[in-house]
Motif scaffolding. Sequence first.
Motif, mmCIF file in Angstrom:
data_model
loop_
_atom_site.group_PDB
_atom_site.id
_atom_site.type_symbol
_atom_site.label_atom_id
_atom_site.label_comp_id
_atom_site.label_asym_id
_atom_site.label_seq_id
_atom_site.Cartn_x
_atom_site.Cartn_y
_atom_site.Cartn_z
ATOM 1 N N LYS A 396 2.005 -39.658 13.325
ATOM 2 C CA LYS A 396 2.740 -38.403 13.440
ATOM 3 C C LYS A 396 3.470 -38.069 12.141
ATOM 4 O O LYS A 396 3.520 -36.899 11.725
ATOM 5 C CB LYS A 396 3.742 -38.481 14.598
ATOM 6 N N ALA A 397 4.030 -39.106 11.518
ATOM 7 C CA ALA A 397 4.727 -38.862 10.255
ATOM 8 C C ALA A 397 3.759 -38.407 9.172
ATOM 9 O O ALA A 397 4.078 -37.528 8.355
ATOM 10 C CB ALA A 397 5.462 -40.123 9.811
ATOM 11 N N ARG A 398 2.575 -39.005 9.178
ATOM 12 C CA ARG A 398 1.568 -38.585 8.201
ATOM 13 C C ARG A 398 1.157 -37.130 8.455
ATOM 14 O O ARG A 398 0.965 -36.363 7.509
ATOM 15 C CB ARG A 398 0.349 -39.510 8.269
ATOM 16 N N GLU A 399 1.023 -36.784 9.713
ATOM 17 C CA GLU A 399 0.697 -35.401 10.035
ATOM 18 C C GLU A 399 1.786 -34.459 9.537
ATOM 19 O O GLU A 399 1.509 -33.384 8.985
ATOM 20 C CB GLU A 399 0.516 -35.246 11.544
ATOM 21 N N GLN A 400 3.039 -34.876 9.771
ATOM 22 C CA GLN A 400 4.146 -34.052 9.297
ATOM 23 C C GLN A 400 4.141 -33.928 7.777
ATOM 24 O O GLN A 400 4.354 -32.842 7.228
ATOM 25 C CB GLN A 400 5.476 -34.644 9.776
ATOM 26 N N ARG A 401 3.884 -35.057 7.125
ATOM 27 C CA ARG A 401 3.872 -35.012 5.660
ATOM 28 C C ARG A 401 2.766 -34.089 5.161
ATOM 29 O O ARG A 401 2.958 -33.318 4.213
ATOM 30 C CB ARG A 401 3.671 -36.419 5.085
ATOM 31 N N LEU A 402 1.615 -34.172 5.805
ATOM 32 C CA LEU A 402 0.516 -33.299 5.401
ATOM 33 C C LEU A 402 0.866 -31.827 5.609
ATOM 34 O O LEU A 402 0.565 -30.971 4.765
ATOM 35 C CB LEU A 402 -0.749 -33.652 6.187
ATOM 36 N N GLU A 403 1.510 -31.548 6.752
ATOM 37 C CA GLU A 403 1.904 -30.169 7.010
ATOM 38 C C GLU A 403 2.886 -29.668 5.961
ATOM 39 O O GLU A 403 2.769 -28.552 5.436
ATOM 40 C CB GLU A 403 2.525 -30.061 8.403
ATOM 41 N N VAL A 404 3.875 -30.535 5.680
ATOM 42 C CA VAL A 404 4.900 -30.129 4.706
ATOM 43 C C VAL A 404 4.309 -30.016 3.311
ATOM 44 O O VAL A 404 4.584 -29.055 2.571
ATOM 45 C CB VAL A 404 6.076 -31.120 4.740
ATOM 46 N N MET A 405 3.523 -31.015 2.929
ATOM 47 C CA MET A 405 2.916 -30.969 1.600
ATOM 48 C C MET A 405 2.005 -29.745 1.466
ATOM 49 O O MET A 405 1.958 -29.096 0.416
ATOM 50 C CB MET A 405 2.118 -32.247 1.343
ATOM 51 N N ASN A 406 1.322 -29.435 2.541
ATOM 52 C CA ASN A 406 0.467 -28.247 2.519
ATOM 53 C C ASN A 406 1.305 -26.990 2.328
ATOM 54 O O ASN A 406 0.950 -26.083 1.572
ATOM 55 C CB ASN A 406 -0.324 -28.162 3.818
ATOM 56 N N ARG A 407 2.446 -26.945 3.052
ATOM 57 C CA ARG A 407 3.343 -25.808 2.885
ATOM 58 C C ARG A 407 3.918 -25.731 1.481
ATOM 59 O O ARG A 407 4.018 -24.662 0.874
ATOM 60 C CB ARG A 407 4.459 -25.892 3.926
ATOM 61 N N VAL A 408 4.287 -26.910 0.932
ATOM 62 C CA VAL A 408 4.860 -26.939 -0.417
ATOM 63 C C VAL A 408 3.861 -26.401 -1.433
ATOM 64 O O VAL A 408 4.192 -25.591 -2.303
ATOM 65 C CB VAL A 408 5.288 -28.373 -0.776
ATOM 66 N N ILE A 409 2.627 -26.878 -1.301
ATOM 67 C CA ILE A 409 1.605 -26.454 -2.265
ATOM 68 C C ILE A 409 1.270 -24.979 -2.077
ATOM 69 O O ILE A 409 1.156 -24.220 -3.046
ATOM 70 C CB ILE A 409 0.345 -27.319 -2.106
ATOM 71 N N ARG A 410 1.120 -24.539 -0.812
ATOM 72 C CA ARG A 410 0.685 -23.167 -0.558
ATOM 73 C C ARG A 410 1.801 -22.147 -0.733
ATOM 74 O O ARG A 410 1.551 -21.011 -1.074
ATOM 75 C CB ARG A 410 0.127 -23.051 0.865
ATOM 76 N N HIS A 411 3.048 -22.560 -0.464
ATOM 77 C CA HIS A 411 4.126 -21.578 -0.444
ATOM 78 C C HIS A 411 5.105 -21.759 -1.594
ATOM 79 O O HIS A 411 5.165 -20.949 -2.515
ATOM 80 C CB HIS A 411 4.858 -21.648 0.904
ATOM 81 N N ASN A 412 5.850 -22.865 -1.584
ATOM 82 C CA ASN A 412 6.900 -23.034 -2.586
ATOM 83 C C ASN A 412 6.342 -23.047 -3.999
ATOM 84 O O ASN A 412 6.811 -22.298 -4.879
ATOM 85 C CB ASN A 412 7.657 -24.345 -2.319
ATOM 86 N N LEU A 413 5.372 -23.930 -4.251
ATOM 87 C CA LEU A 413 4.855 -24.034 -5.608
ATOM 88 C C LEU A 413 4.188 -22.739 -6.048
ATOM 89 O O LEU A 413 4.348 -22.296 -7.200
ATOM 90 C CB LEU A 413 3.875 -25.200 -5.711
ATOM 91 N N ARG A 414 3.462 -22.109 -5.130
ATOM 92 C CA ARG A 414 2.781 -20.866 -5.508
ATOM 93 C C ARG A 414 3.786 -19.779 -5.874
ATOM 94 O O ARG A 414 3.667 -19.111 -6.907
ATOM 95 C CB ARG A 414 1.904 -20.397 -4.350
ATOM 96 N N ASN A 415 4.806 -19.571 -5.032
ATOM 97 C CA ASN A 415 5.806 -18.542 -5.310
ATOM 98 C C ASN A 415 6.574 -18.835 -6.588
ATOM 99 O O ASN A 415 6.820 -17.943 -7.415
ATOM 100 C CB ASN A 415 6.780 -18.426 -4.134
ATOM 101 N N ASP A 416 6.981 -20.124 -6.731
ATOM 102 C CA ASP A 416 7.744 -20.472 -7.932
ATOM 103 C C ASP A 416 6.903 -20.335 -9.191
ATOM 104 O O ASP A 416 7.397 -19.917 -10.249
ATOM 105 C CB ASP A 416 8.284 -21.897 -7.803
ATOM 106 N N LEU A 417 5.645 -20.704 -9.082
ATOM 107 C CA LEU A 417 4.784 -20.549 -10.253
ATOM 108 C C LEU A 417 4.569 -19.074 -10.597
ATOM 109 O O LEU A 417 4.425 -18.717 -11.776
ATOM 110 C CB LEU A 417 3.441 -21.237 -9.996
ATOM 111 N N ASN A 418 4.541 -18.225 -9.584
ATOM 112 C CA ASN A 418 4.467 -16.790 -9.856
ATOM 113 C C ASN A 418 5.684 -16.315 -10.643
ATOM 114 O O ASN A 418 5.589 -15.507 -11.577
ATOM 115 C CB ASN A 418 4.352 -15.994 -8.550
ATOM 116 N N VAL A 419 6.860 -16.839 -10.210
ATOM 117 C CA VAL A 419 8.086 -16.488 -10.935
ATOM 118 C C VAL A 419 8.021 -16.979 -12.371
ATOM 119 O O VAL A 419 8.380 -16.275 -13.332
ATOM 120 C CB VAL A 419 9.316 -17.067 -10.210
ATOM 121 N N VAL A 420 7.567 -18.248 -12.533
ATOM 122 C CA VAL A 420 7.455 -18.815 -13.875
ATOM 123 C C VAL A 420 6.501 -17.987 -14.729
ATOM 124 O O VAL A 420 6.774 -17.660 -15.900
ATOM 125 C CB VAL A 420 6.974 -20.275 -13.804
ATOM 126 N N THR A 421 5.363 -17.627 -14.151
ATOM 127 C CA THR A 421 4.376 -16.835 -14.898
ATOM 128 C C THR A 421 4.959 -15.490 -15.334
ATOM 129 O O THR A 421 4.792 -15.046 -16.486
ATOM 130 C CB THR A 421 3.134 -16.607 -14.032
#
Length: 619
Positions: A396-421
């Motif tokens: 379950k923890a691995r599933e949670q980590r995958l969900e969060v990591m997926n969100r981080v990559i798809r949402h946080n990093l993407r938005n922040d990289l847009n700002v950086v760009t």
Amino acid sequence: MNQRIRVLVVDDSEFFGTLVSGELERLYDMEVVQATGSEEALERLDDGFECIVSDYDMPGTDGIELFEMVRDRGFEMPFFLLTAAGSEEVASRAITAGIDDYFPKTSGDDQFDILGNRIKNIVTKRRTAASLERQRLLHEQLWNVTQELLTAGSHEQMCGQVCQRLVEIDRFAFTWVQTPDETTLGSAGVESVDLGSIKDRLADENADGAAWLTSTQLSLADGTERTVVTVPLEHRGERHGSLVVGSEPGVDFRESDRQSLSHLGTTIGHALAATEMRREVELFQTAVEQAETAIAITDTSGCITYANSAFYEITGYEPDSLRQSSVDRLASESFDAGDYERLWDRVTDGETVRREVVQRRRDGGQFVADLSVAPVAVEGELQRFIIVESDITELKAREQRLEVMNRVIRHNLRNDLNVVTGNISLLLSELESEEGIAHAERAQAKIEDLLDLSEKARLANRIVETTNDDEKHTEASLSAVVDAVVTDLDDQYPDATLQATVEESTPVPEGPLEICLRELVTNAIVHDEDSPEVTVSARASATHEGMVEVDIADNGPGIPKVERQTLERGHETDLEHSSSLGLWLVHWVVTFLGGELRIVDAAEDGSTVRILVPTGADD
């Protein structure tokens, strides 16, 4: 078969001795042997007499003295005394000595009727008593045999014990037990007979193939006559073999012997079937015991009657310590005793239930279980519940980590990289102006945020993987860990007010707890832009033995609702997700330590986050 009574008549008068013998033979069909004196009578004692009739007045040794000599040699047959003298003194001596009866010699014929009837009555009673005693001893010995059947570890051991016991019983000379394919499972006494010849004779008589007890008279090559009884060993219509019992030479089995052997055969057949079933049960039990999946069996109220090693391993209890305990002993706040009652109701209705539940270990720590419960019915009547479960906390923890990591990559990093760009693009066009410098600084800050986010993700994986290893974390006192974190952050954030109280110091996992405290206290400081005040209070848990509670309370804006709901739900969705990795980091670490993360208070004027972790103290 009526057996003639063997009588020894002792009289120094050949005439009277012949008269008594003749009358007893004529009137009562007794087998009579004469002796003309005490010496001859003593020599004949081993000839199997059931009664002695003796004259009293004989030269050398009188009748009473002969009686005492017979008793001294260990013979207990009835003894009758005849005398021509009606002396009260002789009668008194005879009664005192223990002679069975005393008869004066008379001239009438009725004296032989009286004597014959008395002999017949006493010998018949003796025979009946001896038969009952022999039958009692036989039943006692057969009972001992049946008790040994219960403890025998194998068919061979069982049958060997039975055969050995049988030949220790009078009249049984040899015996063996064989399977339907004539494999010998046990034998005793067969060395004294030609076993091969007996088996051939029985095969010719087709005795072994009969479905009921058979008795066969055999004339063996050694000239002896033997009675051989073959007893089928059956249980619920299934043939498991035969018990063959042979007599001493010239001895026939009584009907009571055959009945006893028939009952014994039924018992042996049952024992053979039970042993085979026990082997299968032991094989099944060994497989269940060695299974990596936790398995438990309960009664219909959820009380544990059996649990395998894996079950005790994942729940943290000592082997067999949960026997007769209710499964709701593992209840947690997420799945309490009421939930277990509703679960039992569904299974009682014939439903097999599978679901994920949170259970609590013996040390107070929690784990996520993939739980399956099924009803067990015998002949349509519900008897047991069988529980199969696995610890899926890591999954379950691995599933949670995958969900969060997926969100981080798809949402946080993407938005922040847009700002950086965007900022970098502006920087390229306005590099010489102060505004360009500001854009560059903003881009740099975002990059640092991304690096910090990446570092937390890496740290979360490292802590979780370390927690899964067999190696234990370094331990330190609770007060030392709290003081170290508070002192370090107090220096790092001089505008913040930090306080710490530790009611009881106990060993705790140093590294994981320090990371959790540092993340929670830092998060409380940086999210309060005015005058952050953070209090860390630690103590032994009052509700969960072997656990410590650490509260982090602040005066900040509180934890957003979406953050709380995401943690309580245990997973994120596209529309509802956490905006940071910090709380997930703490959640993962305390979960893998066997602890919990709770948001106790999340008001707008401050929040309190509580973590519970197991102590490092030995039980």
